[in-house]
Scaffold this motif. Structure first.
Motif, PDB file in Angstrom:
ATOM      1  N   VAL A   1     -15.277  12.225   5.858  1.00 49.84           N
ATOM      2  CA  VAL A   1     -15.130  10.791   6.131  1.00 49.84           C
ATOM      3  C   VAL A   1     -14.354  10.120   5.001  1.00 49.84           C
ATOM      4  CG1 VAL A   1     -16.417   8.624   6.363  1.00 49.84           C
ATOM      5  CG2 VAL A   1     -17.183  10.664   7.584  1.00 49.84           C
ATOM      6  N   MET A   2     -14.679  10.517   3.754  1.00 50.28           N
ATOM      7  CA  MET A   2     -14.000   9.899   2.610  1.00 50.28           C
ATOM      8  C   MET A   2     -12.509  10.213   2.628  1.00 50.28           C
ATOM      9  SD  MET A   2     -16.970  10.834  -0.022  1.00 50.28           S
ATOM     10  CE  MET A   2     -16.903   9.906  -1.476  1.00 50.28           C
ATOM     11  N   LEU A   3     -12.199  11.462   2.952  1.00 50.59           N
ATOM     12  CA  LEU A   3     -10.793  11.857   3.024  1.00 50.59           C
ATOM     13  C   LEU A   3     -10.053  11.089   4.097  1.00 50.59           C
ATOM     14  CD1 LEU A   3     -10.663  15.714   2.809  1.00 50.59           C
ATOM     15  CD2 LEU A   3      -9.646  14.018   1.310  1.00 50.59           C
ATOM     16  N   ALA A   4     -10.718  10.980   5.234  1.00 53.56           N
ATOM     17  CA  ALA A   4     -10.092  10.255   6.337  1.00 53.56           C
ATOM     18  C   ALA A   4      -9.837   8.813   5.920  1.00 53.56           C
ATOM     19  CB  ALA A   4     -10.986  10.304   7.570  1.00 53.56           C
ATOM     20  N   ALA A   5     -10.779   8.227   5.186  1.00 51.53           N
ATOM     21  CA  ALA A   5     -10.656   6.818   4.799  1.00 51.53           C
ATOM     22  C   ALA A   5      -9.497   6.608   3.830  1.00 51.53           C
ATOM     23  CB  ALA A   5     -11.960   6.328   4.179  1.00 51.53           C
ATOM     24  N   VAL A   6      -9.377   7.480   2.851  1.00 55.19           N
ATOM     25  CA  VAL A   6      -8.311   7.275   1.870  1.00 55.19           C
ATOM     26  C   VAL A   6      -6.944   7.556   2.504  1.00 55.19           C
ATOM     27  CG1 VAL A   6      -8.165   9.517   0.746  1.00 55.19           C
ATOM     28  CG2 VAL A   6      -7.829   7.461  -0.573  1.00 55.19           C
ATOM     29  N   GLY A   7      -6.888   8.557   3.364  1.00 52.22           N
ATOM     30  CA  GLY A   7      -5.635   8.840   4.067  1.00 52.22           C
ATOM     31  C   GLY A   7      -5.223   7.644   4.909  1.00 52.22           C
ATOM     32  N   GLN A   8      -6.184   7.064   5.569  1.00 48.21           N
ATOM     33  CA  GLN A   8      -5.910   5.902   6.406  1.00 48.21           C
ATOM     34  C   GLN A   8      -5.434   4.718   5.550  1.00 48.21           C
ATOM     35  OE1 GLN A   8      -5.488   5.356   9.463  1.00 48.21           O
ATOM     36  NE2 GLN A   8      -5.436   3.121   9.415  1.00 48.21           N
ATOM     37  N   ALA A   9      -6.053   4.531   4.383  1.00 53.38           N
ATOM     38  CA  ALA A   9      -5.657   3.421   3.514  1.00 53.38           C
ATOM     39  C   ALA A   9      -4.194   3.578   3.109  1.00 53.38           C
ATOM     40  CB  ALA A   9      -6.556   3.367   2.282  1.00 53.38           C
ATOM     41  N   PHE A  10      -3.798   4.813   2.805  1.00 55.39           N
ATOM     42  CA  PHE A  10      -2.416   5.053   2.404  1.00 55.39           C
ATOM     43  C   PHE A  10      -1.436   4.806   3.529  1.00 55.39           C
ATOM     44  CE2 PHE A  10      -1.135   6.787  -1.649  1.00 55.39           C
ATOM     45  CZ  PHE A  10      -2.281   6.461  -2.322  1.00 55.39           C
ATOM     46  N   PHE A  11      -1.783   5.347   4.687  1.00 51.66           N
ATOM     47  CA  PHE A  11      -0.891   5.179   5.828  1.00 51.66           C
ATOM     48  C   PHE A  11      -0.754   3.702   6.159  1.00 51.66           C
ATOM     49  CE2 PHE A  11       0.305   5.042  10.266  1.00 51.66           C
ATOM     50  CZ  PHE A  11       1.271   6.030  10.338  1.00 51.66           C
ATOM     51  N   SER A  12      -1.878   3.020   6.154  1.00 52.89           N
ATOM     52  CA  SER A  12      -1.872   1.624   6.576  1.00 52.89           C
ATOM     53  C   SER A  12      -1.105   0.727   5.604  1.00 52.89           C
ATOM     54  CB  SER A  12      -3.310   1.131   6.726  1.00 52.89           C
ATOM     55  OG  SER A  12      -3.314  -0.088   7.407  1.00 52.89           O
ATOM     56  N   LEU A  13      -1.190   1.049   4.312  1.00 51.75           N
ATOM     57  CA  LEU A  13      -0.477   0.210   3.331  1.00 51.75           C
ATOM     58  C   LEU A  13       0.961   0.702   3.107  1.00 51.75           C
ATOM     59  CD1 LEU A  13      -3.291  -0.344   0.668  1.00 51.75           C
ATOM     60  CD2 LEU A  13      -2.319  -2.065   2.185  1.00 51.75           C
ATOM     61  N   SER A  14       1.418   1.645   3.900  1.00 53.83           N
ATOM     62  CA  SER A  14       2.785   2.188   3.797  1.00 53.83           C
ATOM     63  C   SER A  14       3.069   2.777   2.415  1.00 53.83           C
ATOM     64  CB  SER A  14       3.843   1.106   4.069  1.00 53.83           C
ATOM     65  OG  SER A  14       3.599   0.428   5.252  1.00 53.83           O
ATOM     66  N   LEU A  15       2.110   3.495   1.847  1.00 53.49           N
ATOM     67  CA  LEU A  15       2.291   3.967   0.467  1.00 53.49           C
ATOM     68  C   LEU A  15       2.751   5.418   0.383  1.00 53.49           C
ATOM     69  CD1 LEU A  15      -0.832   2.349  -1.186  1.00 53.49           C
ATOM     70  CD2 LEU A  15       1.531   1.550  -1.156  1.00 53.49           C
ATOM     71  N   GLY A  16       3.304   5.763  -0.780  1.00 51.00           N
ATOM     72  CA  GLY A  16       3.656   7.150  -1.062  1.00 51.00           C
ATOM     73  C   GLY A  16       4.937   7.621  -0.390  1.00 51.00           C
ATOM     74  N   VAL A  17       5.634   6.713   0.302  1.00 56.87           N
ATOM     75  CA  VAL A  17       6.835   7.151   1.013  1.00 56.87           C
ATOM     76  C   VAL A  17       8.059   6.269   0.725  1.00 56.87           C
ATOM     77  CG1 VAL A  17       5.508   8.184   2.881  1.00 56.87           C
ATOM     78  CG2 VAL A  17       6.253   5.846   3.099  1.00 56.87           C
ATOM     79  N   ALA A  18       8.052   5.629  -0.433  1.00 54.05           N
ATOM     80  CA  ALA A  18       9.225   4.868  -0.897  1.00 54.05           C
ATOM     81  C   ALA A  18       9.525   3.590  -0.098  1.00 54.05           C
ATOM     82  CB  ALA A  18      10.486   5.742  -0.938  1.00 54.05           C
ATOM     83  N   GLY A  19       8.757   3.337   0.930  1.00 55.98           N
ATOM     84  CA  GLY A  19       9.029   2.149   1.748  1.00 55.98           C
ATOM     85  C   GLY A  19       8.818   0.863   0.961  1.00 55.98           C
ATOM     86  N   MET A  20       7.711   0.802   0.239  1.00 57.30           N
ATOM     87  CA  MET A  20       7.418  -0.418  -0.516  1.00 57.30           C
ATOM     88  C   MET A  20       8.320  -0.552  -1.746  1.00 57.30           C
ATOM     89  SD  MET A  20       5.342  -2.402   1.004  1.00 57.30           S
ATOM     90  CE  MET A  20       4.077  -2.473   2.268  1.00 57.30           C
ATOM     91  N   MET A  21       8.788   0.587  -2.263  1.00 53.89           N
ATOM     92  CA  MET A  21       9.768   0.523  -3.369  1.00 53.89           C
ATOM     93  C   MET A  21      11.054  -0.112  -2.852  1.00 53.89           C
ATOM     94  SD  MET A  21       9.794   4.097  -5.401  1.00 53.89           S
ATOM     95  CE  MET A  21       8.210   4.800  -5.766  1.00 53.89           C
ATOM     96  N   THR A  22      11.453   0.327  -1.663  1.00 55.11           N
ATOM     97  CA  THR A  22      12.697  -0.179  -1.082  1.00 55.11           C
ATOM     98  C   THR A  22      12.589  -1.683  -0.831  1.00 55.11           C
ATOM     99  OG1 THR A  22      12.907   1.958  -0.002  1.00 55.11           O
ATOM    100  CG2 THR A  22      14.364   0.227   0.768  1.00 55.11           C
ATOM    101  N   TYR A  23      11.456  -2.128  -0.304  1.00 52.48           N
ATOM    102  CA  TYR A  23      11.284  -3.564  -0.051  1.00 52.48           C
ATOM    103  C   TYR A  23      11.173  -4.339  -1.369  1.00 52.48           C
ATOM    104  CZ  TYR A  23      10.874  -3.539   5.062  1.00 52.48           C
ATOM    105  OH  TYR A  23      11.133  -3.464   6.410  1.00 52.48           O
ATOM    106  N   GLY A  24      10.549  -3.716  -2.375  1.00 54.40           N
ATOM    107  CA  GLY A  24      10.427  -4.367  -3.680  1.00 54.40           C
ATOM    108  C   GLY A  24      11.800  -4.633  -4.288  1.00 54.40           C
ATOM    109  N   ALA A  25      12.766  -3.762  -3.967  1.00 53.33           N
ATOM    110  CA  ALA A  25      14.108  -3.895  -4.538  1.00 53.33           C
ATOM    111  C   ALA A  25      14.810  -5.150  -4.047  1.00 53.33           C
ATOM    112  CB  ALA A  25      14.946  -2.672  -4.193  1.00 53.33           C
ATOM    113  N   TYR A  26      14.354  -5.707  -2.918  1.00 54.05           N
ATOM    114  CA  TYR A  26      14.988  -6.915  -2.405  1.00 54.05           C
ATOM    115  C   TYR A  26      14.234  -8.171  -2.855  1.00 54.05           C
ATOM    116  CZ  TYR A  26      16.854  -3.240   0.626  1.00 54.05           C
ATOM    117  OH  TYR A  26      17.419  -2.077   1.093  1.00 54.05           O
TER     118      TYR A  26
END
Ligand code: PHE
Length: 517
Positions: free
Chosen positions: A261-286
């Motif tokens: 359950v804990m693993l599922a929760a943290v994985g979900q938090a990452f997916f939901s916040l769009s983390l770990g895949v450079a997406g938020m870095m790209t948006y931060g650049a603007y």
């Protein structure tokens, strides 16, 4: 009136020059960026809307209720909130901060932070991996986006046929309604068509650029999303079983909090916040220099979590009222909910509104998934944006077709079948597993080490917009808590059986090893 695509390039230069602190080097890098079409958000609220748009998506509406339902409700929800606060939020701030300092595509931004910190530029690999992961996620995200398009079509057709007031799918057997999704899965041609349709829509907006495309989608669709979302939550509260849903999602039963359950929760938090895949870095650049990133990250994470929780409160009352199972997993949104709409007044209208709303949320997310690789391709190879969009889109189309066909013609194709973790896993699930279990945690661990230990502390402090105790807490989280927790999560994801046994020992429970009598 349509705006010219690269309207803000001059703005980028002007803002850097006016920022007072802008060095000559900043101005030159802004000029270099401007040459390849680097733009900025037109305002802080545009940045917030776009980033919230990226975060809020199928992850909230489809994945969160499914995961919560499969993982025991309340225990999952509470741990999820805990993960967002202690891991998600610090990583989110680290990512947007790197982007804002670099003012370029994600790998280039990491390189700039490294250069300004006298650290090896090879750290940019953390963002290159992220860009690649975003590309992989984009390819299968558009497959699910295609399903949403299909349900919009189904409910719109039903509305025309059966009229406004009655339930949806009048006179049709429950099995028929539930069978819509397997019916779609069985039709390879339709799956591919819908998948490509959703991808082409995404490409259209990204090709128009940051201000006239990505920002436009966020500024118009996100408010519409919120209006529809609120309406459906209120509808669910009045017509559905709100009390049961509330108790289900917020009654915390500690015994249900297992390692899984804990693993599922943290994985979900990452997916939901769009983390770990450079997406938020790209948006931060603007983002402009005067945007307070600490505060903005808090707003993004807060909005995303609120929408996830409210999505649960919109979906479960309707599902409970119809007497359906809460643990239907991925089928919850696409099978149980339409079944529930069948029994509800104004069912086809509400069903249509619901899937239109999910479509808006999904599109603002897929746009961010495409933007991360696109920004890299067009800046790196000095192409114009639409050409870069075509190149990335073509790649995503090929992988998407394979994912679409993995539900039918290619169901027996296990691309990484030789690895035990991905044995008997089809193309779609392999991409989902590889990105969520490998790329996202590894990308985030490297980001934390880079920001917490490698990058120049002064540079980081100037960007993060935090002070006092908050700043200290963030630093401790990024330096110690996040990398350690994420490493545990990564290992547990890779070796689930060992993890379950270790976890059982720590929690004093029984090991899940079978005892032969
Ligand atoms: N956060 C998005 C969602 O919840 C998905 C996403 C993941 C978007 C990673 C961008 C990057 O649907």
């Amino acid at each position: 009136m349509a705006r010219p695509p690269f309207r803000c390039t001059k703005g980028t230069l002007r803002e850097s020059a006016l920022a007072g602190s802008a060095s000559q080097e900043d101005i030159f890098s802004a000029m270099a960026a401007a040459g390849t079409g680097h733009e900025n958000w037109s305002s802080r609220s545009a940045f917030i809307l776009a980033a919230v748009g990226s975060a809020v998506g199928l992850g909230n509406m489809w994945r969160f209720p499914a995961e919560a339902g499969e993982n025991g409700g309340g225990a999952f929800v509470l741990f999820y909130i805990f993960c967002v606060l202690l891991i998600g939020l610090p990583v989110l701030l680290s990512e947007v901060l790197i982007g804002r300092h670099g003012q370029a595509n994600a790998p280039e931004s990491v390189r700039k932070v490294a250069r300004d910190s006298n650290a090896p530029e090879g750290w940019s690999v953390l963002a290159s991996m992220g860009v690649f992961a975003a590309f992989l996620i984009l390819s299968f995200y558009c497959v699910v986006g295609g399903w949403v398009l299909y349900y919009i079509g189904v409910f719109a057709g039903d509305l025309v046929q059966t009229g406004l007031t009655g339930g949806a799918f009048e006179g049709r057997a429950a099995g028929d309604v539930e069978g819509l999704l397997p019916g779609l899965f069985g039709n390879g041609g339709l799956m591919v068509g819908l998948n490509l349709g959703f991808l082409v829509l995404t490409m259209f907006f990204v090709a128009r650029g940051v201000s006239s495309g990505i920002e436009w989608v966020a500024v118009y669709l996100m408010p519409l999303f919120f209006v529809l979302f609120l309406g459906i939550t209120i509808y669910g509260a009045f017509t559905g079983n709100f009390g049961e849903a509330l108790a289900y999602l917020f009654t915390f039963d500690f015994s249900k909090l297992t390692g899984e359950v804990m693993l599922a929760a943290v994985g979900q938090a990452f997916f939901s916040l769009s983390l770990g895949v450079a997406g938020m870095m790209t948006y931060g650049a603007y983002a402009n220099r005067d945007t307070n990133l600490g505060e903005t990250s808090g707003i993004i994470a807060g909005a995303d979590t609120a929408v996830a929780l409210l999505a649960g409160l919109a979906i479960f009352p309707i599902v409970f009222a119809a007497g359906l199972a809460s643990n239907a997993g991925p089928g919850l949104m696409f099978q149980s909910l339409p079944l529930a709409f069948q029994a509800m007044p104004f069912g086809s209208l509400i069903g249509l509104a619901f899937f239109v709303m999910v479509f808006f949320a999904a599109l603002t997310s897929s746009v961010s998934l495409l933007e991360a690789p696109t920004a890299w391709v067009f800046e790196k190879f000095k192409l114009v944006r639409p050409v870069a969009v075509m190149i990335v889109g073509a790649g995503a189309a090929v992988l998407g077709i394979l994912s679409s066909l993995s539900f039918n013609d290619l169901a027996e194709l296990y691309p990484l079948g030789f690895i035990p973790l991905f044995a008997e896993t089809n193309f779609f699930d392999t991409l989902d597993g590889v990105t969520a279990k490998l790329f996202m945690p590894i990308g985030a661990i490297l980001t934390c080490i880079f920001v917490g230990w490698v990058a120049d502390a002064k540079l980081i402090d100037d960007e993060n917009g935090l002070d006092g105790a908050l700043h200290q807490t963030w630093r401790v989280l990024v330096r110690y808590v996040c990398p350690i927790a994420l490493t545990v999560i990564l290992l547990a994801g890779l070796f689930p059986e060992t993890a379950e046994q270790v976890f059982a020992v720590f929690s004093g429970g029984e090991t899940p090893v079978e005892v032969v009598e």
